[in-house]
Design a protein around this motif. Structure first.
Motif, PDB file in Angstrom:
ATOM      1  N   GLY A 287      45.563  40.052  97.119  1.00 27.24           N
ATOM      2  CA  GLY A 287      46.257  40.478  98.321  1.00 27.24           C
ATOM      3  C   GLY A 287      46.514  41.979  98.384  1.00 27.24           C
ATOM      4  N   SER A 288      46.196  42.705  97.301  1.00 26.14           N
ATOM      5  CA  SER A 288      46.402  44.144  97.339  1.00 26.14           C
ATOM      6  C   SER A 288      45.335  44.778  98.219  1.00 26.14           C
ATOM      7  CB  SER A 288      46.337  44.735  95.938  1.00 26.14           C
ATOM      8  OG  SER A 288      45.048  44.529  95.389  1.00 26.14           O
ATOM      9  N   ARG A 289      45.608  46.010  98.630  1.00 25.36           N
ATOM     10  CA  ARG A 289      44.657  46.700  99.476  1.00 25.36           C
ATOM     11  C   ARG A 289      43.494  47.187  98.610  1.00 25.36           C
ATOM     12  NH1 ARG A 289      43.229  51.211 102.165  1.00 25.36           N
ATOM     13  NH2 ARG A 289      43.068  50.883 104.411  1.00 25.36           N
ATOM     14  N   LEU A 290      42.276  46.837  98.999  1.00 23.26           N
ATOM     15  CA  LEU A 290      41.118  47.292  98.247  1.00 23.26           C
ATOM     16  C   LEU A 290      40.813  48.735  98.634  1.00 23.26           C
ATOM     17  CD1 LEU A 290      38.953  44.127  98.872  1.00 23.26           C
ATOM     18  CD2 LEU A 290      39.764  44.850  96.633  1.00 23.26           C
ATOM     19  N   PRO A 291      40.476  49.563  97.658  1.00 23.38           N
ATOM     20  CA  PRO A 291      40.057  50.922  98.011  1.00 23.38           C
ATOM     21  C   PRO A 291      38.779  50.829  98.849  1.00 23.38           C
ATOM     22  CG  PRO A 291      40.309  50.663  95.634  1.00 23.38           C
ATOM     23  CD  PRO A 291      40.382  49.299  96.232  1.00 23.38           C
ATOM     24  N   THR A 292      38.615  51.718  99.795  1.00 22.09           N
ATOM     25  CA  THR A 292      37.444  51.600 100.665  1.00 22.09           C
ATOM     26  C   THR A 292      36.586  52.843 100.615  1.00 22.09           C
ATOM     27  OG1 THR A 292      38.683  52.464 102.523  1.00 22.09           O
ATOM     28  CG2 THR A 292      38.624  50.081 102.283  1.00 22.09           C
TER      29      THR A 292
ATOM     30  N   MET B 141      31.843  47.808 112.001  1.00 21.59           N
ATOM     31  CA  MET B 141      32.504  47.963 113.294  1.00 21.59           C
ATOM     32  C   MET B 141      32.306  46.711 114.143  1.00 21.59           C
ATOM     33  SD  MET B 141      31.272  51.851 113.885  1.00 21.59           S
ATOM     34  CE  MET B 141      32.278  52.489 115.212  1.00 21.59           C
ATOM     35  N   ARG B 142      31.117  46.144 114.076  1.00 20.88           N
ATOM     36  CA  ARG B 142      30.875  44.918 114.846  1.00 20.88           C
ATOM     37  C   ARG B 142      31.759  43.782 114.359  1.00 20.88           C
ATOM     38  NH1 ARG B 142      24.329  44.953 115.680  1.00 20.88           N
ATOM     39  NH2 ARG B 142      24.316  46.998 114.740  1.00 20.88           N
ATOM     40  N   GLN B 143      31.939  43.720 113.024  1.00 23.67           N
ATOM     41  CA  GLN B 143      32.797  42.649 112.534  1.00 23.67           C
ATOM     42  C   GLN B 143      34.242  42.884 112.993  1.00 23.67           C
ATOM     43  OE1 GLN B 143      32.728  39.739 112.266  1.00 23.67           O
ATOM     44  NE2 GLN B 143      32.017  39.141 110.249  1.00 23.67           N
ATOM     45  N   ARG B 144      34.649  44.142 113.103  1.00 22.30           N
ATOM     46  CA  ARG B 144      35.979  44.433 113.653  1.00 22.30           C
ATOM     47  C   ARG B 144      36.072  43.959 115.105  1.00 22.30           C
ATOM     48  NH1 ARG B 144      38.919  48.346 110.530  1.00 22.30           N
ATOM     49  NH2 ARG B 144      37.597  49.056 108.828  1.00 22.30           N
ATOM     50  N   VAL B 145      34.994  44.147 115.853  1.00 21.26           N
ATOM     51  CA  VAL B 145      34.979  43.669 117.238  1.00 21.26           C
ATOM     52  C   VAL B 145      35.111  42.143 117.261  1.00 21.26           C
ATOM     53  CG1 VAL B 145      33.563  43.407 119.313  1.00 21.26           C
ATOM     54  CG2 VAL B 145      33.635  45.616 118.110  1.00 21.26           C
TER      55      VAL B 145
ATOM     56  N   GLU C 191      32.719  32.986 105.968  1.00 22.77           N
ATOM     57  CA  GLU C 191      31.925  34.017 105.285  1.00 22.77           C
ATOM     58  C   GLU C 191      31.958  35.339 106.066  1.00 22.77           C
ATOM     59  OE1 GLU C 191      30.112  33.397 102.417  1.00 22.77           O
ATOM     60  OE2 GLU C 191      29.600  31.265 102.403  1.00 22.77           O
ATOM     61  N   PRO C 192      33.170  35.847 106.372  1.00 22.30           N
ATOM     62  CA  PRO C 192      33.249  36.987 107.284  1.00 22.30           C
ATOM     63  C   PRO C 192      32.675  38.281 106.718  1.00 22.30           C
ATOM     64  CG  PRO C 192      35.391  36.562 106.320  1.00 22.30           C
ATOM     65  CD  PRO C 192      34.513  35.420 105.909  1.00 22.30           C
ATOM     66  N   VAL C 193      32.508  38.364 105.405  1.00 25.28           N
ATOM     67  CA  VAL C 193      31.984  39.624 104.862  1.00 25.28           C
ATOM     68  C   VAL C 193      30.659  39.444 104.129  1.00 25.28           C
ATOM     69  CG1 VAL C 193      34.262  40.704 104.696  1.00 25.28           C
ATOM     70  CG2 VAL C 193      33.367  39.440 102.740  1.00 25.28           C
ATOM     71  N   SER C 194      30.104  38.223 104.180  1.00 24.10           N
ATOM     72  CA  SER C 194      28.893  37.972 103.396  1.00 24.10           C
ATOM     73  C   SER C 194      27.698  38.769 103.896  1.00 24.10           C
ATOM     74  CB  SER C 194      28.544  36.485 103.421  1.00 24.10           C
ATOM     75  OG  SER C 194      29.633  35.748 102.948  1.00 24.10           O
ATOM     76  N   ALA C 195      27.695  39.124 105.186  1.00 23.13           N
ATOM     77  CA  ALA C 195      26.549  39.863 105.715  1.00 23.13           C
ATOM     78  C   ALA C 195      26.769  41.363 105.651  1.00 23.13           C
ATOM     79  CB  ALA C 195      26.275  39.425 107.160  1.00 23.13           C
ATOM     80  N   LEU C 196      27.897  41.781 105.087  1.00 29.27           N
ATOM     81  CA  LEU C 196      28.226  43.211 105.090  1.00 29.27           C
ATOM     82  C   LEU C 196      27.971  43.844 103.733  1.00 29.27           C
ATOM     83  CD1 LEU C 196      31.646  43.012 106.996  1.00 29.27           C
ATOM     84  CD2 LEU C 196      29.384  43.474 107.951  1.00 29.27           C
TER      85      LEU C 196
ATOM     86  N   ALA D  43      35.182  45.684 101.768  1.00 26.88           N
ATOM     87  CA  ALA D  43      36.582  45.952 101.405  1.00 26.88           C
ATOM     88  C   ALA D  43      37.401  46.282 102.647  1.00 26.88           C
ATOM     89  CB  ALA D  43      36.641  47.106 100.405  1.00 26.88           C
ATOM     90  N   GLN D  44      36.808  47.038 103.570  1.00 30.28           N
ATOM     91  CA  GLN D  44      37.551  47.401 104.785  1.00 30.28           C
ATOM     92  C   GLN D  44      37.885  46.176 105.614  1.00 30.28           C
ATOM     93  OE1 GLN D  44      34.959  50.054 106.786  1.00 30.28           O
ATOM     94  NE2 GLN D  44      35.084  51.618 105.202  1.00 30.28           N
ATOM     95  N   VAL D  45      36.917  45.281 105.743  1.00 29.65           N
ATOM     96  CA  VAL D  45      37.144  44.102 106.581  1.00 29.65           C
ATOM     97  C   VAL D  45      38.140  43.161 105.898  1.00 29.65           C
ATOM     98  CG1 VAL D  45      36.043  42.082 107.615  1.00 29.65           C
ATOM     99  CG2 VAL D  45      34.945  44.317 107.774  1.00 29.65           C
ATOM    100  N   LEU D  46      38.045  43.038 104.571  1.00 27.31           N
ATOM    101  CA  LEU D  46      39.013  42.210 103.838  1.00 27.31           C
ATOM    102  C   LEU D  46      40.421  42.780 103.988  1.00 27.31           C
ATOM    103  CD1 LEU D  46      37.015  41.389 100.570  1.00 27.31           C
ATOM    104  CD2 LEU D  46      37.353  39.934 102.571  1.00 27.31           C
ATOM    105  N   ASN D  47      40.531  44.110 103.847  1.00 27.87           N
ATOM    106  CA  ASN D  47      41.846  44.739 104.020  1.00 27.87           C
ATOM    107  C   ASN D  47      42.386  44.476 105.418  1.00 27.87           C
ATOM    108  OD1 ASN D  47      41.903  45.826 101.461  1.00 27.87           O
ATOM    109  ND2 ASN D  47      41.100  47.817 102.085  1.00 27.87           N
ATOM    110  N   LEU D  48      41.509  44.614 106.406  1.00 32.64           N
ATOM    111  CA  LEU D  48      41.940  44.407 107.791  1.00 32.64           C
ATOM    112  C   LEU D  48      42.448  42.979 107.992  1.00 32.64           C
ATOM    113  CD1 LEU D  48      42.172  45.327 110.762  1.00 32.64           C
ATOM    114  CD2 LEU D  48      39.796  44.574 111.073  1.00 32.64           C
ATOM    115  N   LEU D  49      41.715  42.011 107.468  1.00 35.14           N
ATOM    116  CA  LEU D  49      42.131  40.612 107.634  1.00 35.14           C
ATOM    117  C   LEU D  49      43.493  40.367 106.982  1.00 35.14           C
ATOM    118  CD1 LEU D  49      38.753  38.698 107.117  1.00 35.14           C
ATOM    119  CD2 LEU D  49      40.111  38.811 109.216  1.00 35.14           C
ATOM    120  N   THR D  50      43.691  40.935 105.795  1.00 34.79           N
ATOM    121  CA  THR D  50      44.973  40.767 105.110  1.00 34.79           C
ATOM    122  C   THR D  50      46.104  41.426 105.902  1.00 34.79           C
ATOM    123  OG1 THR D  50      43.885  40.667 102.975  1.00 34.79           O
ATOM    124  CG2 THR D  50      46.221  41.197 102.949  1.00 34.79           C
ATOM    125  N   GLU D  51      45.852  42.652 106.388  1.00 31.66           N
ATOM    126  CA  GLU D  51      46.878  43.353 107.168  1.00 31.66           C
ATOM    127  C   GLU D  51      47.244  42.561 108.428  1.00 31.66           C
ATOM    128  OE1 GLU D  51      45.109  47.172 107.874  1.00 31.66           O
ATOM    129  OE2 GLU D  51      45.218  47.651 105.738  1.00 31.66           O
TER     130      GLU D  51
END
Ligand code: ADP
Ligand code: MG
Length: 444
Positions: free
Chosen positions: A103-108, A337-341, A358-363, A369-377
């Protein structure tokens, strides 16, 4: 394929992402085979991969490439623990590890339109946001700024307890994680009971029971992980929860209502939303971003055009994108960016449960790390519950407080994160754990 490559007893084998499309347990077998053959035949191997777990397990020397150029080379130990180039260092640091604080923020690795889409130039590489803090200097850790958070030197890959160095503003006991623990008496937000989905077999084949008597609960605000190899039924379960597929048997009760009976749902804004694996395929290429994000609002609310536009701008901001991107088309955006959209679209109707398949499997790892951090936030700020689906136990461990392990359509084990990771009772869980590329550095 490996046998074919070895027929002529080569001195050098080039293996280009040899295990990227494989399940963890098969990957482990292939890597073991490659190592044995390499030793026996005394050949050199150039292993091309984006996976630092694989590098750490397989390689003695590493070259890191960034946009067509070598930016770092050295022994695997050096690169994995003390890379000199900021990009290489950020890339290594962005990978979730078994000894991270969940649950910690991953460095990006900073993702900016310029660095990903502009032409390569020295300016981009000397980007001040890529600056590495000197020893002792506090890491910038701006929670919202995706261009910040460049990691300092990280402890070596490994499971040693001391290696967790508090990177990324660790917040182990943060609210939200660990809510709805088993044993606590919270009314579940979602209860799946005895779900069964059977696909008709091809001609002459028996029908396939893709989901076989699956039951689980998700508490409000909980992050629940569903992990299993490909074909174990994860996506089929996700589709049932989304109402995209009716189960042959069983029920899904969400917020007190059986949602597997479609008539009941009509006219109601769906409170369960999906984030898809493929950020390329899941956005309509002919529609501007703003239209895509606003479409659910047009369908399910009576907001005016202007109000919708304002909501879209707020959603874009919330997922870390410039509101001006509302006018852009998907092919103008990077994968991250598309996954953020996709996430903004899923949030538009203020769901209470997000299903992320599998939200980050194609990234790329750097964007993962950015998308995982965003989902946690988002989960924390919105009090969202999440069903997080992945084949990658390291990622699930990082994201989820409770985990179910799926094997051939059945849940073989479900429990608290630590129990699953440290004291698994099912052989299938143990196999998945053993197959995670060794994170300790073991050069050949
Ligand atoms: N529409 C379908 N028709 C027939 N078989 C399917 C269909 N969708 C999935 N399957 C099969 O069901 C099993 C589970 O698939 P899936 O839920 O996609 O697994 P996962 O997401 O874990 O990889 C697989 O064997 C897959 O081939
Ligand atoms: Mg799937």
């Amino acid at each position: 394929m490996i046998a074919a490559a070895l027929v002529k007893e080569p001195d050098l084998v080039i293996a280009d992402e040899p295990t990227t499309a494989l399940d963890a347990t098969v990957q482990a077998q292939v890597l073991r085979l490659l190592t044995e053959l390499q030793r026996e035949m005394g050949m050199a191997v150039v292993l091309v991969t984006h996976d630092f777990g694989v590098v750490s397990q397989m390689c003695s020397r590493v070259v890191v490439m960034y946009r067509g150029r070598v930016v770092e080379q050295g022994s695997a130990a050096e690169v994995l623990t003390a890379a000199r180039h900021p990009y290489a260092r950020a890339l290594v640091a962005s990978v979730p590890r078994m000894d991270d604080t969940p649950g910690s923020r991953l460095p990006t690795v900073p993702e900016t339109v310029a660095s990903l889409m502009g032409p390569l130039d020295e300016e981009a590489l000397s980007d001040p946001t890529l600056r590495v803090p000197s020893a002792g200097e506090a890491r910038s850790d701006g929670p919202e700024d995706t261009a910040a958070g460049v990691p300092g030197p990280r402890a070596p890959f490994g499971r040693s307890p001391g290696a967790a160095d508090g990177v990324g503003g660790a917040e182990g006991g943060a609210p939200g994680i660990g809510k709805g623990r088993a044993g606590e008496k919270t009314t579940p937000l979602l209860s799946a009971r005895d779900l069964t989905v059977t696909f008709p077999g091809r001609i002459g084949r028996a029908p396939l029971r893709a989901v076989d008597g699956v039951s689980f609960d998700i508490a409000p605000g909980e992050s629940f992980g569903l992990v299993g190899e490909s074909g174990s039924g994860k996506s089929t379960i996700s589709r049932v929860l989304l109402g995209l597929r009716r189960p042959d048997d069983g029920s899904v009760v969400f917020d007190g209502e059986d949602i597997t009976r479609p008539t009941r749902r009509r006219g109601r804004a769906p409170a369960i939303q999906m984030v898809f694996q493929d950020p390329y395929g899941s956005l309509n290429p002919d529609r501007r971003i703003g239209h895509t994000i606003g479409a659910p609002l047009a369908l399910h609310t009576d907001l005016s055009r202007t109000e919708r536009r304002e909501r879209v701008a707020a959603l874009l901001t919330e997922v870390g994108l410039d509101p001006a991107l509302a006018d852009a088309y998907p092919d103008e955006l990077s994968g991250g960016m598309r996954q953020r959209v996709g996430i903004a679209r899923a949030l538009a109707l203020e769901p209470r449960l997000l299903v992320a398949d599998e939200p980050v499997s194609a990234l790329d790892v750097s964007v993962q790390a950015q998308v995982l951090n965003l989902l946690t936030e988002l989960r924390r700020s919105r009090g969202l519950a999440m069903l997080f689906v992945s084949h990658d136990l390291t990622v699930v461990r990082h994201m989820c407080s409770r985990i179910a392990v799926l094997h051939q359509g059945r849940i073989v084990e479900v429990g608290e994160r630590d129990q699953i990771m440290e004291r698994p009772v099912s052989d299938h869980t143990r196999a998945l754990l053993d197959a995670m590329p060794a994170l300790a550095h073991h050069p050949v």
